[in-house]
Design a protein around this motif. Structure first.
Motif, PDB file in Angstrom:
ATOM      1  N   LYS A 219       0.840  -1.193   0.000  1.00 57.54           N
ATOM      2  CA  LYS A 219       0.000   0.000   0.000  1.00 57.54           C
ATOM      3  C   LYS A 219       0.878   1.247   0.000  1.00 57.54           C
ATOM      4  N   PRO A 221       2.215   4.780   0.820  1.00 56.81           N
ATOM      5  CA  PRO A 221       2.021   5.638   2.003  1.00 56.81           C
ATOM      6  C   PRO A 221       1.352   6.960   1.632  1.00 56.81           C
ATOM      7  N   GLU A 222       0.422   7.402   2.466  1.00 52.34           N
ATOM      8  CA  GLU A 222      -0.293   8.649   2.214  1.00 52.34           C
ATOM      9  C   GLU A 222      -0.077   9.681   3.318  1.00 52.34           C
ATOM     10  N   ARG A 223       0.281   9.205   4.547  1.00 48.04           N
ATOM     11  CA  ARG A 223       0.432  10.142   5.662  1.00 48.04           C
ATOM     12  C   ARG A 223       1.875  10.247   6.149  1.00 48.04           C
ATOM     13  N   ASP A 293       1.910   4.437   8.160  1.00 44.47           N
ATOM     14  CA  ASP A 293       1.568   3.874   6.850  1.00 44.47           C
ATOM     15  C   ASP A 293       2.609   2.879   6.344  1.00 44.47           C
ATOM     16  N   VAL A 323       0.856  -3.346   8.589  1.00 39.61           N
ATOM     17  CA  VAL A 323       1.548  -2.140   8.121  1.00 39.61           C
ATOM     18  C   VAL A 323       2.624  -2.572   7.127  1.00 39.61           C
ATOM     19  N   CYS A 324       2.672  -1.941   5.975  1.00 45.61           N
ATOM     20  CA  CYS A 324       3.640  -2.325   4.950  1.00 45.61           C
ATOM     21  C   CYS A 324       5.068  -2.153   5.479  1.00 45.61           C
TER      22      CYS A 324
END
Length: 360
Positions: A219, A221-223, A293, A323-324
């Motif tokens: 996934k 990371p966005e944050r 993230d 968590v990735c």
């Protein structure tokens, strides 16, 4: 490193004594093979078909991770993107020599390492490897059909393959099942841990690594990102990537040593204490609450046992709370730079079918 069972890389006499004691308890009747481990070497993979010792077709790919990560767990790039011309020449020379000496008729696979442009053979397997289907899909040449025709004595015409004309990149990425292996350390090493693999294509290696990682359930990371870069070389190597994360608008959280290093280099980052510390804020709580993230944790194999335990707990918590996790600095820098390029171009990668790649 020559792969096998119950393998361990040791860096000092004390580690060697500890491992030999364990090995004797497990199997006192069988010998322990000791070989030299070359640090910082690139691993190269060759898949080829030969006929009576003469090469019919071959493909040269490179691992993103350095030699020392099992080939089944490594991220494979084809065509190779970062090999010197002279290195490729030496790899081809070695491949031809082995095929001729063993008088091979059929498929074979070579794993080699290269350091300072010196190429050495790790192992040669006179069989089709797990990468034959990937090579065939990428180059659009059925290597298995070629090998089968050779083995049954049928006429074989070498396929015309020009790697310089391949205008896209294929990447094979591993998939792991650490969530189902209670207590297992989710870190790459000399013994194979992956339970599957995916392969995708892109216009360049940056697009290909993003699509392959996403196909392997990574996934984006966005944050924020949590960094725990153990050895100094990893901190230095990842410095430019850390800056790219900041430029993408992501918050950086770091363990104490990593925090001090990147803070000293002018990067805005926040401190999260390690699991063994009772001090808040703590990385364990942040992972449990879903506040992180992505975790990038490069272990220091030469660190003290306490640091190793903290690293293990961070990696294990990341897996347990979905968590990735990235544990190799080469792969981490490649993924981050690809994310940065994607962010800067501000346009999504085009989705293409396999047969839309490669009009060569």
């Amino acid at each position: 490193v020559l792969s096998g069972a119950a393998m361990k890389v040791v860096f000092n006499d004390e580690d060697l004594k500890t491992f030999l004691a364990v090995a004797c308890e497990v199997s006192p009747d069988h010998p322990v093979v000791i070989s030299k481990f070359v640090e910082g070497a690139k691993e190269i993979e060759v898949d080829a078909v030969a006929n009576q010792g003469q090469i019919v077709n071959y493909a040269i790919g490179e691992h993103v991770e350095n030699a020392g990560v099992h080939s089944g767990d490594a991220t494979l790039v084809l065509p190779a993107q970062k090999l010197y011309v002279e290195t490729v020449r030496r790899v081809k020379r070695i491949t031809r020599a082995i095929a001729k000496e063993l008088n091979i008729s059929g498929p074979f696979n070579l794993q080699l390492l290269s350091k300072d442009n010196e190429v050495k053979v790790i192992e040669a397997n006179v069989r089709a490897s797990r990468t034959f289907p990937f090579v065939s899909k990428t180059l659009k040449v059925d290597f298995i059909e070629l090998a089968t025709r050779v083995m049954v004595g049928a006429h074989v015409t070498p396929a015309q393959i020009s790697l310089l004309d391949v205008d896209y990149v294929g990447i094979k990425a591993p998939m792991f099942s650490f969530t189902r292996l209670l207590g297992a350390d989710p870190v790459l090493g000399v013994e194979m841990a992956s339970t599957g693999e995916v392969a995708t294509f892109g216009e360049d290696k940056h697009e290909a690594i993003i699509t392959s990682m996403r196909a392997a359930n990574f996934k984006l990371p966005e944050r924020n990102v949590f960094l725990c870069m153990g050895p100094m070389y990893a901190k230095l190597e990842f410095l430019a990537s850390a800056r790219e994360l900041v430029q993408m608008g992501l918050d950086l959280y770091c363990s104490e040593g990593t925090y001090n290093f990147y803070k000293g280099h002018g990067l805005p980052c926040k401190l999260l204490h390690k699991p063994s510390s009772a001090i808040q804020p703590n990385v364990t709580d942040a992972l449990q609450k879903g506040e992180i993230d992505l975790v990038i944790n490069v272990r220091d194999s030469k660190a003290d046992s306490g640091s190793l335990t903290d690293g293990y707990l961070i990696r294990r918590k990341a897996v347990d709370f979905s968590v990735c996790l990235l544990t190799d600095v080469k792969l981490a820098t490649m993924v981050v730079h690809a994310l940065f390029r994607r962010k800067m171009r501000d346009t999504p990668y085009a989705i293409k079918a396999w047969d839309e790649f490669g009009n060569f």
